[in-house]
Structure formats: C-alpha cells, structure tokens
Design an enzyme around this catalytic site. Structure first.
Site, PDB file in Angstrom:
ATOM      1  N   ARG A 146      48.878  36.115  31.658  1.00 22.23           N
ATOM      2  CA  ARG A 146      47.766  36.167  32.620  1.00 22.23           C
ATOM      3  C   ARG A 146      47.539  34.824  33.300  1.00 22.23           C
ATOM      4  O   ARG A 146      46.709  34.717  34.212  1.00 22.23           O
ATOM      5  CB  ARG A 146      46.462  36.572  31.901  1.00 22.23           C
ATOM      6  CG  ARG A 146      46.519  37.925  31.235  1.00 22.23           C
ATOM      7  CD  ARG A 146      45.280  38.162  30.384  1.00 22.23           C
ATOM      8  NE  ARG A 146      44.128  38.514  31.165  1.00 22.23           N
ATOM      9  CZ  ARG A 146      43.628  39.743  31.260  1.00 22.23           C
ATOM     10  NH1 ARG A 146      44.182  40.732  30.601  1.00 22.23           N
ATOM     11  NH2 ARG A 146      42.577  39.984  31.995  1.00 22.23           N
ATOM     12  N   TYR A 149      47.422  33.993  37.141  1.00 22.33           N
ATOM     13  CA  TYR A 149      46.174  34.328  37.844  1.00 22.33           C
ATOM     14  C   TYR A 149      45.039  33.414  37.375  1.00 22.33           C
ATOM     15  O   TYR A 149      44.380  32.763  38.194  1.00 22.33           O
ATOM     16  CB  TYR A 149      45.844  35.791  37.551  1.00 22.33           C
ATOM     17  CG  TYR A 149      44.628  36.330  38.265  1.00 22.33           C
ATOM     18  CD1 TYR A 149      44.663  36.643  39.620  1.00 22.33           C
ATOM     19  CD2 TYR A 149      43.438  36.566  37.567  1.00 22.33           C
ATOM     20  CE1 TYR A 149      43.549  37.169  40.268  1.00 22.33           C
ATOM     21  CE2 TYR A 149      42.326  37.097  38.201  1.00 22.33           C
ATOM     22  CZ  TYR A 149      42.385  37.399  39.550  1.00 22.33           C
ATOM     23  OH  TYR A 149      41.281  37.922  40.191  1.00 22.33           O
ATOM     24  N   ASP A 150      44.825  33.358  36.047  1.00 24.24           N
ATOM     25  CA  ASP A 150      43.680  32.602  35.512  1.00 24.24           C
ATOM     26  C   ASP A 150      43.785  31.119  35.889  1.00 24.24           C
ATOM     27  O   ASP A 150      42.833  30.515  36.380  1.00 24.24           O
ATOM     28  CB  ASP A 150      43.622  32.705  33.976  1.00 24.24           C
ATOM     29  CG  ASP A 150      43.519  34.134  33.467  1.00 24.24           C
ATOM     30  OD1 ASP A 150      43.610  35.071  34.281  1.00 24.24           O
ATOM     31  OD2 ASP A 150      43.361  34.318  32.245  1.00 24.24           O
ATOM     32  N   GLY A 152      45.804  29.858  38.146  1.00 25.97           N
ATOM     33  CA  GLY A 152      45.854  29.740  39.603  1.00 25.97           C
ATOM     34  C   GLY A 152      44.444  29.647  40.178  1.00 25.97           C
ATOM     35  O   GLY A 152      44.148  28.789  41.025  1.00 25.97           O
ATOM     36  N   ASN A 178      34.127  41.999  37.025  1.00 20.66           N
ATOM     37  CA  ASN A 178      34.661  43.330  37.367  1.00 20.66           C
ATOM     38  C   ASN A 178      33.829  44.082  38.397  1.00 20.66           C
ATOM     39  O   ASN A 178      32.658  44.357  38.157  1.00 20.66           O
ATOM     40  CB  ASN A 178      34.691  44.220  36.118  1.00 20.66           C
ATOM     41  CG  ASN A 178      35.921  43.996  35.307  1.00 20.66           C
ATOM     42  OD1 ASN A 178      36.417  42.886  35.268  1.00 20.66           O
ATOM     43  ND2 ASN A 178      36.413  45.030  34.666  1.00 20.66           N
ATOM     44  N   VAL A 191      40.741  49.157  35.229  1.00 19.82           N
ATOM     45  CA  VAL A 191      40.263  50.178  34.298  1.00 19.82           C
ATOM     46  C   VAL A 191      39.483  51.291  34.992  1.00 19.82           C
ATOM     47  O   VAL A 191      39.709  52.473  34.705  1.00 19.82           O
ATOM     48  CB  VAL A 191      39.483  49.534  33.119  1.00 19.82           C
ATOM     49  CG1 VAL A 191      38.231  48.802  33.566  1.00 19.82           C
ATOM     50  CG2 VAL A 191      39.117  50.584  32.088  1.00 19.82           C
ATOM     51  N   GLY A 211      39.197  50.451  22.373  1.00 23.69           N
ATOM     52  CA  GLY A 211      38.167  50.789  23.370  1.00 23.69           C
ATOM     53  C   GLY A 211      36.827  50.131  23.096  1.00 23.69           C
ATOM     54  O   GLY A 211      35.843  50.414  23.774  1.00 23.69           O
ATOM     55  N   ARG A 215      32.996  45.392  29.094  1.00 22.38           N
ATOM     56  CA  ARG A 215      33.050  44.847  30.448  1.00 22.38           C
ATOM     57  C   ARG A 215      31.723  45.182  31.130  1.00 22.38           C
ATOM     58  O   ARG A 215      31.045  46.137  30.744  1.00 22.38           O
ATOM     59  CB  ARG A 215      34.184  45.487  31.271  1.00 22.38           C
ATOM     60  CG  ARG A 215      35.601  45.173  30.784  1.00 22.38           C
ATOM     61  CD  ARG A 215      35.999  43.727  30.969  1.00 22.38           C
ATOM     62  NE  ARG A 215      37.392  43.498  30.598  1.00 22.38           N
ATOM     63  CZ  ARG A 215      37.826  43.254  29.367  1.00 22.38           C
ATOM     64  NH1 ARG A 215      36.975  43.205  28.368  1.00 22.38           N
ATOM     65  NH2 ARG A 215      39.103  43.050  29.135  1.00 22.38           N
ATOM     66  N   ASP A 277      43.968  39.877  26.423  1.00 20.35           N
ATOM     67  CA  ASP A 277      42.921  40.710  27.022  1.00 20.35           C
ATOM     68  C   ASP A 277      41.579  40.286  26.414  1.00 20.35           C
ATOM     69  O   ASP A 277      41.424  40.284  25.198  1.00 20.35           O
ATOM     70  CB  ASP A 277      43.201  42.178  26.685  1.00 20.35           C
ATOM     71  CG  ASP A 277      42.438  43.126  27.579  1.00 20.35           C
ATOM     72  OD1 ASP A 277      42.630  43.043  28.805  1.00 20.35           O
ATOM     73  OD2 ASP A 277      41.649  43.935  27.067  1.00 20.35           O
TER      74      ASP A 277
HETATM   75  N1  NAD Z   1      37.762  43.390  42.331  1.00 20.17           N
HETATM   76  C1  NAD Z   1      37.397  42.613  41.334  1.00 20.17           C
HETATM   77  O1  NAD Z   1      36.822  43.104  40.361  1.00 20.17           O
HETATM   78  C2  NAD Z   1      37.633  41.114  41.379  1.00 20.17           C
HETATM   79  C3  NAD Z   1      37.184  40.354  40.286  1.00 20.17           C
HETATM   80  C4  NAD Z   1      37.382  38.975  40.312  1.00 20.17           C
HETATM   81  C5  NAD Z   1      37.972  38.365  41.400  1.00 20.17           C
HETATM   82  N2  NAD Z   1      38.408  39.132  42.449  1.00 20.17           N
HETATM   83  C6  NAD Z   1      39.057  38.431  43.566  1.00 20.17           C
HETATM   84  O2  NAD Z   1      38.653  38.972  44.802  1.00 20.17           O
HETATM   85  C7  NAD Z   1      39.756  38.954  45.718  1.00 20.17           C
HETATM   86  C8  NAD Z   1      39.978  40.350  46.284  1.00 20.17           C
HETATM   87  O3  NAD Z   1      40.268  41.238  45.201  1.00 20.17           O
HETATM   88  P1  NAD Z   1      40.461  42.802  45.424  1.00 20.17           P
HETATM   89  O4  NAD Z   1      39.874  43.464  44.251  1.00 20.17           O
HETATM   90  O5  NAD Z   1      40.002  43.179  46.764  1.00 20.17           O
HETATM   91  O6  NAD Z   1      42.049  42.902  45.299  1.00 20.17           O
HETATM   92  P2  NAD Z   1      43.119  43.550  46.314  1.00 20.17           P
HETATM   93  O7  NAD Z   1      44.442  43.437  45.657  1.00 20.17           O
HETATM   94  O8  NAD Z   1      42.651  44.902  46.733  1.00 20.17           O
HETATM   95  O9  NAD Z   1      43.017  42.567  47.565  1.00 20.17           O
HETATM   96  C9  NAD Z   1      43.736  41.367  47.664  1.00 20.17           C
HETATM   97  C10 NAD Z   1      44.359  41.307  49.051  1.00 20.17           C
HETATM   98  O10 NAD Z   1      45.054  40.068  49.209  1.00 20.17           O
HETATM   99  C11 NAD Z   1      46.292  40.322  49.841  1.00 20.17           C
HETATM  100  N3  NAD Z   1      47.208  39.220  49.496  1.00 20.17           N
HETATM  101  C12 NAD Z   1      47.738  38.928  48.285  1.00 20.17           C
HETATM  102  N4  NAD Z   1      48.510  37.824  48.373  1.00 20.17           N
HETATM  103  C13 NAD Z   1      48.454  37.414  49.663  1.00 20.17           C
HETATM  104  C14 NAD Z   1      49.044  36.344  50.361  1.00 20.17           C
HETATM  105  N5  NAD Z   1      49.862  35.445  49.753  1.00 20.17           N
HETATM  106  N6  NAD Z   1      48.807  36.224  51.693  1.00 20.17           N
HETATM  107  C15 NAD Z   1      48.007  37.123  52.342  1.00 20.17           C
HETATM  108  N7  NAD Z   1      47.403  38.150  51.714  1.00 20.17           N
HETATM  109  C16 NAD Z   1      47.624  38.288  50.385  1.00 20.17           C
HETATM  110  C17 NAD Z   1      46.713  41.680  49.347  1.00 20.17           C
HETATM  111  O11 NAD Z   1      47.660  42.344  50.152  1.00 20.17           O
HETATM  112  C18 NAD Z   1      45.374  42.417  49.289  1.00 20.17           C
HETATM  113  O12 NAD Z   1      45.083  43.086  50.494  1.00 20.17           O
HETATM  114  C19 NAD Z   1      40.970  38.421  44.958  1.00 20.17           C
HETATM  115  O13 NAD Z   1      41.119  37.046  45.254  1.00 20.17           O
HETATM  116  C20 NAD Z   1      40.574  38.595  43.501  1.00 20.17           C
HETATM  117  O14 NAD Z   1      41.150  37.618  42.686  1.00 20.17           O
HETATM  118  C21 NAD Z   1      38.256  40.498  42.450  1.00 20.17           C
END
Ligand code: NAD
Length: 315
Positions: A146, A149-150, A152, A178, A191, A211, A215, A277
């Site tokens: 992970r 991402y984490d 990053g 979430n 999930v 389970g 979250r 996880d």
């Molecule tokens: N949904 C959640 O629960 C949640 C929780 C924590 C953080 N986030 C953050 O929110 C943001 C959006 O998440 P999401 O749930 O909409 O995910 P998602 O995967 O639906 O959206 C991410 C978008 O970024 C685009 N993308 C990825 N790499 C790219 C790149 N190099 N250049 C251009 N576009 C790129 C993807 O095509 C996608 O459309 C993310 O940064 C995610 O880390 C979301």
C-alpha cells in the site's frame, strides 16, 4: 461578489469525486476545466457536463504536466484511489502523487493559484490511536504493497507544506476518509461499491478478514461541502484538515445493511485480510467543524439508498 471569470482546474475530473466536484463548482458559477488521463475515471462520469458552456475537458497525464490554462484555483484529485487500482501500477501511482503534486505546486508558485490537495486517511496507516486527529503522525509501512499510495500521499503533503513555507503558496490539504456515493466504479474494489455490486448481482458478498474491522463512511455530497468550506476559508489552515463521517461501522454491519437494502440473500464469502489493511478508521473532525462548520448530514442508510439506485441504473 465572486469574480465571474473565476476559473477552477480539477485534476482527476473524470473520477468519482472529481465529477461531483465539477458539478458543484459549475453550480457555484465557476468556469471549470477538467483534466484526467482516464486511468480509473471515465467520460461517462462527466458526460452530463459535456456541452456545458462553462466546462471544458482536457485529456492528459498529470505526471507530464498541467494543461496550459489560467486558473485561480487548482483542485488536485488525480490518483487511483482503491488498493486494487493503485497497486496495479504502483510506480505510476507514486509518480502521480509526488511528481503530479510537484507540477501543481510549481504552477501555483508561478501563478498565485490557490491549491486544494485530496490527501487521505491512509496517511495514518494502521492507526494506534482512535479516532485520528490531524496531529497524529501515523503508522505507515513504507515498503508494503500500500506504500505507493500511502507514502505517495504523505510525500505530496510534504511538498504542499514546503511550498507554503518556502514560496508562500496557498495550500489547503484535505485528509479524506472513506467516501461513497453515485458514480463510484462497480469494479474498483472499494468496499461499498463491491458489496452493492455483489448484492445486486445476487451473489455472495466478499468479506475480508472476519469483518470486524471498522470504517466510517461519508456520503459524497457531505464531503464536497467540506472541500468547498476548506477552499472558501479566507486564510489557509496551518496544516491538513480531516474530512469524513464519524459514524463507525464494522464491515460485517455494512454488509448486512447493504444486502437488506439491495434485497439480496445473506451469503458471505470470507477471504484473507490484505496486508496492512487497517483495523479501525474514524476521523476526528473537530478541526473542520471549528474552521467552517463541517458536519456531515446524510445518514448511512439514506446515502446507501441513493447509491444503490445509481448502481441499479448505471452499472
Ligand atoms: N473516494 C474516497 O473515499 C477517497 C478517500 C481518500 C482520498 N481520496 C482521494 O481523492 C481523489 C479522487 O478519488 P476518487 O475516489 O474520485 O478516485 P477515482 O479513481 O474515481 O478518481 C481519480 C481520477 O484520477 C485520474 N488519474 C489518475 N492518475 C492520473 C494521472 N497521472 N493524471 C491524470 N489523471 C489521473 C483517474 O483517471 C480518475 O479519473 C484521489 O486523489 C484519492 O486519493 C478519495
């Protein structure tokens, strides 16, 4: 009075959260430029915006740089967000988070744009304190599956606050917990979407571990309220701000609610818990509440009903 020529640039605009953010910015009266490489997003999520006179979409990869457009605000949401998707190409995920962030901040340094960064509760890793306040520095495995991402996202936060200290860039960092709602991908391995998709197909619901891990699930409209509140503050907060819901559920509780609401039978397929996880996740949102009155309103069952409706028609 807002400047009517106000333009916002949204990276990750064709994703789940990005598409909802574009809706809200357009409703506020902004010109919106959506940017996305369509890695995990899709044009279907923004098809209702194509043809809108204040919306434009540009396809491209944030690692290569931002499109050459003037924007007063840059919302950086680009990044695959589910473990299944961000681990598929971990090097691309890490580069998106760190090099992508660098590209956003360099642009903002030159233009004076205000920056929103979509950070994550994953910066807390598998937390040893509960709920997690922003002052908690986290418990992240830097070399696990992970970490792309984490770490990053942690690196992106580092860049944000270095650009703030060194160059005075106006950065607002949201640590998102979430979030679920319409337009989540049915196959992205998260999930809520997983369980809904499985329940609607009438199959058994996959539960990782026993389970009992918890979250907190925030409905997308409440989260976007938080984005707007954070960006509309006259002055940037000193550090990151948690955004999410404080209602805490075990994954098994969630599975029972989803299967009952989707009219599915109760059949579970137990699978091994993935490495690293987290066992518990719940935000302390008192900072966001104090700063801009953040208080999620949509109850889990109501939000799930809207999401299930969307899945019945769209996926
Ligand atoms: N949904 C959640 O629960 C949640 C929780 C924590 C953080 N986030 C953050 O929110 C943001 C959006 O998440 P999401 O749930 O909409 O995910 P998602 O995967 O639906 O959206 C991410 C978008 O970024 C685009 N993308 C990825 N790499 C790219 C790149 N190099 N250049 C251009 N576009 C790129 C993807 O095509 C996608 O459309 C993310 O940064 C995610 O880390 C979301």
């Amino acid at each position: 009075m807002r400047d009517l020529s106000h333009t916002s640039l949204v990276t990750g605009a064709a994703g789940f959260l990005g598409s909802h953010l574009c809706d809200r910015l357009l409703a506020r009266g902004d010109n919106v430029i959506g940017f996305d490489n369509l890695l995990t997003g899709s044009m279907a999520k923004i098809s209702h915006l194509m043809g809108h006179q204040r919306f434009a979409f540009i396809e491209g990869d944030l690692i290569e740089g931002l499109p050459d457009v003037d924007a007063a605000e840059i919302y950086n949401l680009a990044c695959a967000a589910s473990p299944l998707r961000y681990q598929a190409d971990p090097v691309h995920t890490f580069r998106t988070s760190v090099i992508g962030m660098y590209n956003v901040l360099e642009r903002a340094r030159r233009t004076g744009a205000r920056v929103f960064q979509a950070s994550t509760s994953e910066v807390y890793g598998d937390p040893e304190i509960h709920p997690q306040p922003e002052t908690y520095n986290g418990n992240v495995n830097p070399v696990g599956p992970r970490a792309c991402y984490d770490e990053g996202k942690r690196g992106a936060e580092t860049l944000c606050f270095d650009y703030k200290r060194v160059h005075g860039v106006d950065v607002r960092v949201a640590r998102i917990f979430n979030t679920y709602g319409p337009r989540m991908g049915g196959d992205d391995g998260r999930v809520v979407s997983n369980l809904i998709a499985q329940a609607l197909q009438g199959g058994s619901l996959t539960i990782y571990g026993d389970g009992s891990q918890t979250r907190s699930f925030c409905y997308v409209d409440d989260l976007i309220d938080g984005f707007m509140g954070l960006m509309e503050l006259p002055a940037a907060p000193a550090g990151p701000v948690n955004l999410g819901s404080t209602g805490e559920f075990t994954i098994m509780e969630l599975a029972h609610i989803v299967s009952a609401m989707a009219g599915a039978g109760l059949a579970f397929e137990m699978q091994q818990l993935p490495q690293d996880d987290p066992q518990q996740r719940k935000p302390d949102i008192s900072l966001a509440h104090a700063l801009f009155g953040f208080a999620p309103k949509i109850e889990l069952r109501e939000g799930l009903a809207r999401t299930i409706d969307h899945f019945r028609t769209a996926n």
